[in-house]
Design a protein around this motif. Sequence first.
Motif, PDB file in Angstrom:
ATOM      1  N   ASN A   8       0.830  -1.203   0.000  1.00  0.00           N
ATOM      2  CA  ASN A   8       0.000   0.000   0.000  1.00  0.00           C
ATOM      3  C   ASN A   8       0.866   1.254   0.000  1.00  0.00           C
ATOM      4  O   ASN A   8       1.813   1.363   0.778  1.00  0.00           O
ATOM      5  N   ALA A   9       0.527   2.188  -0.878  1.00  0.00           N
ATOM      6  CA  ALA A   9       1.259   3.448  -0.984  1.00  0.00           C
ATOM      7  C   ALA A   9       0.266   4.586  -1.182  1.00  0.00           C
ATOM      8  O   ALA A   9      -0.905   4.366  -1.494  1.00  0.00           O
ATOM      9  N   GLN A  10       0.762   5.791  -0.977  1.00  0.00           N
ATOM     10  CA  GLN A  10      -0.029   6.989  -1.231  1.00  0.00           C
ATOM     11  C   GLN A  10       0.664   7.830  -2.284  1.00  0.00           C
ATOM     12  O   GLN A  10       1.897   7.868  -2.357  1.00  0.00           O
ATOM     13  N   LYS A  11      -0.154   8.500  -3.104  1.00  0.00           N
ATOM     14  CA  LYS A  11       0.429   9.432  -4.059  1.00  0.00           C
ATOM     15  C   LYS A  11       1.066  10.580  -3.293  1.00  0.00           C
ATOM     16  O   LYS A  11       0.526  11.063  -2.299  1.00  0.00           O
ATOM     17  N   ARG A  12       2.252  10.981  -3.748  1.00  0.00           N
ATOM     18  CA  ARG A  12       3.021  12.036  -3.072  1.00  0.00           C
ATOM     19  C   ARG A  12       2.995  13.276  -3.958  1.00  0.00           C
ATOM     20  O   ARG A  12       3.498  13.282  -5.073  1.00  0.00           O
ATOM     21  N   LEU A  65       1.176  -2.915  -6.504  1.00  0.00           N
ATOM     22  CA  LEU A  65       1.325  -1.643  -5.800  1.00  0.00           C
ATOM     23  C   LEU A  65      -0.039  -0.961  -5.797  1.00  0.00           C
ATOM     24  O   LEU A  65      -0.577  -0.616  -6.857  1.00  0.00           O
ATOM     25  N   GLU A  66      -0.595  -0.795  -4.598  1.00  0.00           N
ATOM     26  CA  GLU A  66      -1.895  -0.136  -4.474  1.00  0.00           C
ATOM     27  C   GLU A  66      -1.667   1.323  -4.094  1.00  0.00           C
ATOM     28  O   GLU A  66      -1.122   1.610  -3.024  1.00  0.00           O
ATOM     29  N   ILE A  67      -2.071   2.225  -4.960  1.00  0.00           N
ATOM     30  CA  ILE A  67      -1.823   3.658  -4.753  1.00  0.00           C
ATOM     31  C   ILE A  67      -3.123   4.348  -4.368  1.00  0.00           C
ATOM     32  O   ILE A  67      -4.119   4.288  -5.096  1.00  0.00           O
ATOM     33  N   ALA A  68      -3.117   4.994  -3.201  1.00  0.00           N
ATOM     34  CA  ALA A  68      -4.274   5.752  -2.732  1.00  0.00           C
ATOM     35  C   ALA A  68      -4.125   7.209  -3.158  1.00  0.00           C
ATOM     36  O   ALA A  68      -3.065   7.814  -3.001  1.00  0.00           O
ATOM     37  N   GLU A  69      -5.215   7.755  -3.688  1.00  0.00           N
ATOM     38  CA  GLU A  69      -5.215   9.161  -4.117  1.00  0.00           C
ATOM     39  C   GLU A  69      -6.637   9.693  -4.066  1.00  0.00           C
ATOM     40  O   GLU A  69      -7.537   9.146  -4.708  1.00  0.00           O
TER      41      GLU A  69
END
Length: 199
Positions: A8-12, A65-69
């Motif tokens: 899990n990742a977040q957009k930066r 890769l799961e990207i939260a935005e």
Amino acid sequence: MADLKVLNAQKRDTSGKGFNRRLRQEGVIPGVFYTGQGGNISVQMPAAPLNKLFGEVGRTTVFNLEIAEGGKTSLHPVLIWDVQRHPVKNRITHVDFYGVDLDKPVKITVPIEFTGVARGTKVGGVLETYREQVQLVAKPLDMPAKIVLDITSLDLGKTIQVADLELPEGVKAAYDVNYAIVSVLMPGSGAAEGAEGDA
């Protein structure tokens, strides 16, 4: 794709050395997701799950890769392409992910694990290792994490070359020259020819 590991990742949205330094102090690692289609997305993720996943998949196993935005998430099959580490503390400071198409072959450098004791060394031969990794071409889900090479039957004066490798179905080695991987040489003899080619 359901059985792939997930990170899990977040957009930066912010970047720069100062911002990234503050992230690391908070236990968050900055990274970049290269979509494989000419674009890229800056991301960030907690250090602990990244370290755990990297220990499990390395650079050869595909995962999601799961990207939260903005309250939404998107799922992308990726490989870890590059990892930067702190020069003293050896902890990850930045990571690059590369998006892959599960139906299209990729070229990956895979480690070789040698097993057994070469027969030729038992009669005075010297084991000479030229390569400890090999570039392979396969679809992402077919790519092995490593190649196990049993050298037990390797006799004095014999060489195993890249073309001799027994690879899983759907996997092939990428090389222009049939280079040597390992040999058993007479003491004092030079290195075998053919140790050149792609690493």
